[in-house]
Design a protein around this motif. Sequence first.
Motif, mmCIF file in Angstrom:
data_model
loop_
_atom_site.group_PDB
_atom_site.id
_atom_site.type_symbol
_atom_site.label_atom_id
_atom_site.label_comp_id
_atom_site.label_asym_id
_atom_site.label_seq_id
_atom_site.Cartn_x
_atom_site.Cartn_y
_atom_site.Cartn_z
ATOM 1 N N MET A 143 1.866 -7.499 -2.470
ATOM 2 C CA MET A 143 1.883 -6.048 -2.403
ATOM 3 C C MET A 143 0.851 -5.628 -1.366
ATOM 4 O O MET A 143 -0.302 -6.036 -1.431
ATOM 5 C CB MET A 143 1.520 -5.459 -3.773
ATOM 6 N N HIS A 144 1.247 -4.855 -0.373
ATOM 7 C CA HIS A 144 0.333 -4.389 0.668
ATOM 8 C C HIS A 144 -0.096 -2.964 0.356
ATOM 9 O O HIS A 144 0.698 -2.155 -0.102
ATOM 10 C CB HIS A 144 1.005 -4.447 2.042
ATOM 11 N N GLN A 145 -1.373 -2.671 0.652
ATOM 12 C CA GLN A 145 -1.899 -1.340 0.399
ATOM 13 C C GLN A 145 -2.452 -0.768 1.697
ATOM 14 O O GLN A 145 -3.119 -1.463 2.462
ATOM 15 C CB GLN A 145 -3.002 -1.386 -0.655
ATOM 16 N N VAL A 146 -2.202 0.518 1.937
ATOM 17 C CA VAL A 146 -2.691 1.197 3.124
ATOM 18 C C VAL A 146 -4.147 1.577 2.894
ATOM 19 O O VAL A 146 -4.495 2.196 1.890
ATOM 20 C CB VAL A 146 -1.845 2.447 3.428
ATOM 21 N N VAL A 147 -5.033 1.199 3.856
ATOM 22 C CA VAL A 147 -6.452 1.488 3.733
ATOM 23 C C VAL A 147 -6.740 2.923 4.170
ATOM 24 O O VAL A 147 -7.365 3.693 3.465
ATOM 25 C CB VAL A 147 -7.292 0.485 4.560
ATOM 26 N N ASN A 148 -6.273 3.290 5.371
ATOM 27 C CA ASN A 148 -6.478 4.666 5.847
ATOM 28 C C ASN A 148 -5.165 5.211 6.383
ATOM 29 O O ASN A 148 -4.370 4.496 6.953
ATOM 30 C CB ASN A 148 -7.572 4.713 6.924
ATOM 31 N N THR A 149 -4.945 6.491 6.184
ATOM 32 C CA THR A 149 -3.735 7.142 6.648
ATOM 33 C C THR A 149 -4.104 8.117 7.784
ATOM 34 O O THR A 149 -4.922 9.000 7.578
ATOM 35 C CB THR A 149 -3.056 7.922 5.516
ATOM 36 N N GLY A 202 -2.637 -7.247 -0.966
ATOM 37 C CA GLY A 202 -2.955 -7.105 -2.377
ATOM 38 C C GLY A 202 -2.617 -8.374 -3.129
ATOM 39 O O GLY A 202 -2.531 -9.466 -2.558
ATOM 40 N N GLU A 203 -2.368 -8.208 -4.381
ATOM 41 C CA GLU A 203 -2.088 -9.349 -5.239
ATOM 42 C C GLU A 203 -0.639 -9.812 -5.076
ATOM 43 O O GLU A 203 0.220 -9.071 -4.606
ATOM 44 C CB GLU A 203 -2.341 -8.946 -6.691
ATOM 45 N N ILE A 204 -0.394 -11.026 -5.503
ATOM 46 C CA ILE A 204 0.964 -11.569 -5.476
ATOM 47 C C ILE A 204 1.716 -10.978 -6.665
ATOM 48 O O ILE A 204 1.283 -11.103 -7.811
ATOM 49 C CB ILE A 204 0.948 -13.108 -5.561
#
Length: 147
Positions: A136-142, A123-125
């Motif tokens: 910031m890291h975001q989960v694409v699929n769970t 994600g963004e800084i």
Amino acid sequence: MPLLFLIPLLTGLVTGYIFKKSTDEIGQIIGVVAAVSLVLGLILAPWQVQLLLLVVVLVSTKKLLQQNEYKLKQQEKDQEQFNNSHNQELISSQAPKIEHEATHKYRGSYYQATDVGVEVKEGEIIGRYRGLPWRMHQVVNTPRSME
């Protein structure tokens, strides 16, 4: 003069508190100042205070050593009892099954590791940590197992 030793002692206590609460690099410098102040305060203390501190340290150290030795002996005794009673039964009953299923061993127990594939996109800084960008890291699929 008798209470002059309290100045570096209190300085050491205050800087020690700041050291515990600080997350910046300045906290390390403050930690050194705290250690030097505490040592200086104890050196300047009257001999009665130094003697009292020495007695307290010796008594508490002896008590802690006795407690640790007791706990260590108790753990060794429990481990021997456990090994004698259950070790042979578990090894003989699990040996054929373990060779095919388990790939990992932790503290004497075998287990099958499950591999969970999770896609993550950057994600963004959102900040900087020690001069490097922190993203910031975001989960694409769970996967279903994690829901």
